[in-house]
Design a protein around this motif. Structure first.
Motif, mmCIF file in Angstrom:
data_model
loop_
_atom_site.group_PDB
_atom_site.id
_atom_site.type_symbol
_atom_site.label_atom_id
_atom_site.label_comp_id
_atom_site.label_asym_id
_atom_site.label_seq_id
_atom_site.Cartn_x
_atom_site.Cartn_y
_atom_site.Cartn_z
ATOM 1 N N MET A 126 0.825 -1.207 0.000
ATOM 2 C CA MET A 126 0.000 0.000 0.000
ATOM 3 C C MET A 126 0.864 1.265 0.000
ATOM 4 N N SER A 127 1.914 1.257 0.801
ATOM 5 C CA SER A 127 2.783 2.427 0.900
ATOM 6 C C SER A 127 3.467 2.739 -0.437
ATOM 7 N N CYS A 128 3.995 1.716 -1.080
ATOM 8 C CA CYS A 128 4.677 1.919 -2.365
ATOM 9 C C CYS A 128 3.701 2.302 -3.472
ATOM 10 N N GLU A 147 1.022 8.905 -6.179
ATOM 11 C CA GLU A 147 0.935 10.219 -5.531
ATOM 12 C C GLU A 147 -0.436 10.450 -4.909
ATOM 13 N N VAL A 148 -0.887 9.457 -4.155
ATOM 14 C CA VAL A 148 -2.135 9.523 -3.399
ATOM 15 C C VAL A 148 -1.823 9.069 -1.972
ATOM 16 N N THR A 149 -2.797 9.200 -1.083
ATOM 17 C CA THR A 149 -2.591 8.732 0.286
ATOM 18 C C THR A 149 -3.015 7.276 0.408
ATOM 19 N N GLN A 150 -2.543 6.643 1.465
ATOM 20 C CA GLN A 150 -2.975 5.274 1.729
ATOM 21 C C GLN A 150 -4.471 5.251 2.042
ATOM 22 N N ASP A 151 -4.979 6.310 2.669
ATOM 23 C CA ASP A 151 -6.421 6.401 2.928
ATOM 24 C C ASP A 151 -7.213 6.420 1.624
ATOM 25 N N ASP A 152 -6.674 7.099 0.604
ATOM 26 C CA ASP A 152 -7.331 7.103 -0.715
ATOM 27 C C ASP A 152 -7.415 5.676 -1.267
#
Length: 68
Positions: free
Chosen positions: A38-40, A46-51
């Motif tokens: 998820m982090s990578c 260029e989005v957040t993990q929440d997205d």
């Protein structure tokens, strides 16, 4: 025994949702056994993990079989 999949970049062990998201977003690469955490994925897109979590939940509501 199933061997856990790991991120092709940081080598973190992946959850089922991370494997599903990799398949959904990067399907040609996953055929080669290349998955991302998820982090990578968030950094690449260029989005957040929440997205990404929200998108996974949307895919689940739509009945996507990759997230069962």
């Amino acid at each position: 025994m199933v061997t856990p999949k790991e991120c092709q970049y940081c080598h973190a062990e992946l959850s089922r949702d991370e494997v599903g998201l990799s398949k959904k977003l990067f399907e040609p690469e996953t055929r080669k056994g290349k998955y991302s955490c998820m982090s990578c994925i968030a950094a690449m897109l260029e989005v957040t993990q929440d997205d990404l979590i929200a998108k996974i939940e949307e895919f689940k509501r739509q009945g996507c079989k990759l997230f069962e």
